[in-house]
Write a protein that holds these residues in place. Structure first.
Motif, mmCIF file in Angstrom:
data_model
loop_
_atom_site.group_PDB
_atom_site.id
_atom_site.type_symbol
_atom_site.label_atom_id
_atom_site.label_comp_id
_atom_site.label_asym_id
_atom_site.label_seq_id
_atom_site.Cartn_x
_atom_site.Cartn_y
_atom_site.Cartn_z
ATOM 1 N N VAL A 79 -19.951 14.892 -30.582
ATOM 2 C CA VAL A 79 -21.065 15.578 -29.944
ATOM 3 C C VAL A 79 -20.583 16.096 -28.601
ATOM 4 C CG1 VAL A 79 -21.987 13.449 -28.907
ATOM 5 C CG2 VAL A 79 -23.482 15.441 -29.193
ATOM 6 N N GLN A 80 -20.935 17.333 -28.281
ATOM 7 C CA GLN A 80 -20.682 17.869 -26.949
ATOM 8 C C GLN A 80 -22.008 17.859 -26.202
ATOM 9 O OE1 GLN A 80 -20.311 22.109 -26.118
ATOM 10 N NE2 GLN A 80 -18.358 21.734 -25.091
ATOM 11 N N LEU A 81 -22.112 16.950 -25.228
ATOM 12 C CA LEU A 81 -23.298 16.860 -24.386
ATOM 13 C C LEU A 81 -23.083 17.798 -23.200
ATOM 14 C CD1 LEU A 81 -23.725 12.990 -24.537
ATOM 15 C CD2 LEU A 81 -25.014 14.712 -25.845
ATOM 16 N N GLN A 82 -23.684 18.952 -23.276
ATOM 17 C CA GLN A 82 -23.449 20.004 -22.285
ATOM 18 C C GLN A 82 -24.174 19.633 -20.989
ATOM 19 O OE1 GLN A 82 -25.045 23.072 -24.762
ATOM 20 N NE2 GLN A 82 -23.270 23.075 -26.126
ATOM 21 N N PRO A 83 -23.430 19.450 -19.882
ATOM 22 C CA PRO A 83 -24.008 18.847 -18.683
ATOM 23 C C PRO A 83 -24.778 19.835 -17.811
ATOM 24 C CG PRO A 83 -21.674 19.232 -18.342
ATOM 25 C CD PRO A 83 -21.967 19.645 -19.763
ATOM 26 N N GLN A 84 -25.745 20.490 -18.421
ATOM 27 C CA GLN A 84 -26.517 21.517 -17.722
ATOM 28 C C GLN A 84 -28.008 21.306 -17.937
ATOM 29 O OE1 GLN A 84 -25.324 25.298 -19.446
ATOM 30 N NE2 GLN A 84 -26.633 25.003 -21.226
ATOM 31 N N TYR B 196 -25.719 28.991 -20.430
ATOM 32 C CA TYR B 196 -26.861 29.724 -20.977
ATOM 33 C C TYR B 196 -28.130 29.151 -20.346
ATOM 34 C CZ TYR B 196 -27.068 25.671 -24.134
ATOM 35 O OH TYR B 196 -27.117 24.400 -24.655
ATOM 36 N N GLY B 197 -29.243 29.846 -20.526
ATOM 37 C CA GLY B 197 -30.452 29.450 -19.834
ATOM 38 C C GLY B 197 -30.393 29.903 -18.379
ATOM 39 N N GLU B 198 -31.113 29.218 -17.519
ATOM 40 C CA GLU B 198 -31.161 29.560 -16.096
ATOM 41 C C GLU B 198 -29.752 29.489 -15.502
ATOM 42 O OE1 GLU B 198 -31.346 30.490 -12.486
ATOM 43 O OE2 GLU B 198 -33.169 30.754 -13.694
ATOM 44 N N PRO B 199 -29.187 30.616 -15.041
ATOM 45 C CA PRO B 199 -27.790 30.631 -14.595
ATOM 46 C C PRO B 199 -27.532 29.804 -13.342
ATOM 47 C CG PRO B 199 -28.830 32.748 -14.150
ATOM 48 C CD PRO B 199 -29.788 31.968 -14.999
ATOM 49 N N GLU B 200 -28.578 29.546 -12.557
ATOM 50 C CA GLU B 200 -28.423 28.715 -11.357
ATOM 51 C C GLU B 200 -29.023 27.326 -11.568
ATOM 52 O OE1 GLU B 200 -26.691 29.739 -8.728
ATOM 53 O OE2 GLU B 200 -26.331 31.658 -9.724
ATOM 54 N N GLY B 201 -29.189 26.938 -12.829
ATOM 55 C CA GLY B 201 -29.818 25.658 -13.143
ATOM 56 C C GLY B 201 -28.943 24.463 -12.803
ATOM 57 N N LYS B 202 -29.500 23.286 -13.026
ATOM 58 C CA LYS B 202 -28.805 22.044 -12.733
ATOM 59 C C LYS B 202 -27.501 21.946 -13.530
ATOM 60 C CE LYS B 202 -33.186 19.668 -11.930
ATOM 61 N NZ LYS B 202 -34.163 18.693 -12.456
ATOM 62 N N HIS B 203 -26.494 21.401 -12.896
ATOM 63 C CA HIS B 203 -25.203 21.259 -13.571
ATOM 64 C C HIS B 203 -24.385 20.184 -12.871
ATOM 65 C CE1 HIS B 203 -21.480 22.210 -15.649
ATOM 66 N NE2 HIS B 203 -22.188 22.990 -16.455
ATOM 67 N N PHE B 204 -23.565 19.438 -13.641
ATOM 68 C CA PHE B 204 -22.720 18.385 -13.089
ATOM 69 C C PHE B 204 -21.264 18.587 -13.473
ATOM 70 C CE2 PHE B 204 -26.894 16.367 -13.000
ATOM 71 C CZ PHE B 204 -26.881 15.796 -11.736
ATOM 72 N N GLU B 205 -20.379 18.017 -12.660
ATOM 73 C CA GLU B 205 -18.928 18.173 -12.816
ATOM 74 C C GLU B 205 -18.380 17.286 -13.931
ATOM 75 O OE1 GLU B 205 -14.780 17.751 -12.513
ATOM 76 O OE2 GLU B 205 -16.098 16.083 -11.944
ATOM 77 N N GLY C 161 -29.069 20.136 -22.485
ATOM 78 C CA GLY C 161 -30.131 19.446 -21.786
ATOM 79 C C GLY C 161 -31.352 20.342 -21.612
ATOM 80 N N PRO C 162 -32.458 19.783 -21.107
ATOM 81 C CA PRO C 162 -32.544 18.426 -20.561
ATOM 82 C C PRO C 162 -32.901 17.339 -21.568
ATOM 83 C CG PRO C 162 -34.581 19.597 -20.128
ATOM 84 C CD PRO C 162 -33.664 20.583 -20.799
ATOM 85 N N ASP C 163 -33.345 17.719 -22.780
ATOM 86 C CA ASP C 163 -33.853 16.699 -23.698
ATOM 87 C C ASP C 163 -32.767 16.076 -24.562
ATOM 88 O OD1 ASP C 163 -33.528 19.192 -24.883
ATOM 89 O OD2 ASP C 163 -35.044 18.828 -26.412
#
Length: 269
Positions: A11-16, A48-57, A249-251
């Protein structure tokens, strides 16, 4: 094409678009479901989605996953070669390898998301030059892994993502334990033949390379994901043994992941 390798589900959990607590919960749920590999990705902004949305390293997260999980292999799908010196990346990989008790996969690619480069001050260069940089980095990573004290707990598997036939697949033949692709059907058959030729040219046994593919996502036309019994089986018949479902994310809805795990278990019963 048939393979003697064990079928694995990733699974790739995309950190966004998520709080970290939601990512932490998702990787725990994925391990509890029985996935074999949990990946994230190496970006600084959502894809994808909001381009300035939440994201982690990526790599600080992998260190946390190494402590949080106990069974699954972990890694980036994939690390961008441009963002870290190869010697540093080797040391980071060795450290996460030890934290995880030998469960790290070192995924690498040449990079492609221009916004990451622009916003963080990296030189985007051309696609060809980025591939040349990856070519130059891979032996340096290998060399540094051989010098570190303590040494890695195992020969850390290297995954290379991408499908370029002249450069990328040659690097796969030279350095990779796993090749990751998003293509299937006749295109995958063709690229496998190209990879076999590169392996023959560099004296590598093609059978040593695990074939990995992304599955279960919606196409750009918005169609529903295909099922493990059709999409997954078709890829397995072509020789793919690591199938990875991308989840955002987020769900972090893991319902498709659960279907692939159940299908894997049914096939191995």
């Amino acid at each position: 094409m048939t393979s003697q390798r064990k079928l694995r589900i990733g699974v790739q959990l995309q950190p966004q678009h998520a709080e970290y607590a939601q990512i932490r919960d998702a990787v725990q749920r994925a391990e509890d479901l029985g996935v074999d590999v949990a990946f994230n990705w190496d970006h600084f902004y959502p894809l994808y989605g909001e381009p300035e949305g939440k994201h982690f390293e990526c790599w600080t997260m992998l260190a946390a996953w190494a402590e949080q999980t106990s069974r699954v292999e972990i890694g980036a799908l994939v690390t961008c070669n441009s963002y870290r010196k190869p010697q540093l990346l080797a040391d980071m990989a060795r450290t996460v390898d030890h934290i995880s008790d030998g469960r790290l996969i070192l995924g690498m690619g040449s990079g492609w998301f221009e916004k990451d480069y622009d916003e963080y001050g990296y030189d985007f260069k051309t696609a060809g030059k980025r591939l040349d940089d990856l070519r130059d980095s891979l032996p340096l990573v290998k060399e540094r892994l051989g010098k570190l004290n303590p040494a890695p707990t195992r020969a850390i598997p290297v995954l290379i993502g991408g499908g370029g036939e002249k450069k990328t697949l040659k690097l796969v033949a030279q350095y990779a334990d796993i090749w990751h692709t998003f293509v299937g059907g006749s295109e995958l058959d063709h690229k496998l033949e190209v990879l076999k030729k590169h392996c023959a040219n560099v004296g590598r046994d093609f059978a040593e390379i695990e074939i990995s593919a992304g599955v279960g996502g919606r196409g750009r036309d918005g169609k529903q994901p295909r099922t493990p019994e059709d999409e997954g089986q078709a890829l397995v018949d072509q020789g793919v043994t690591l199938l990875t479902v991308g989840v955002g994310g987020p769900d972090y809805d893991l319902s498709m992941v659960e279907k692939y795990v159940a299908w894997r278990d049914q096939l191995s019963a």
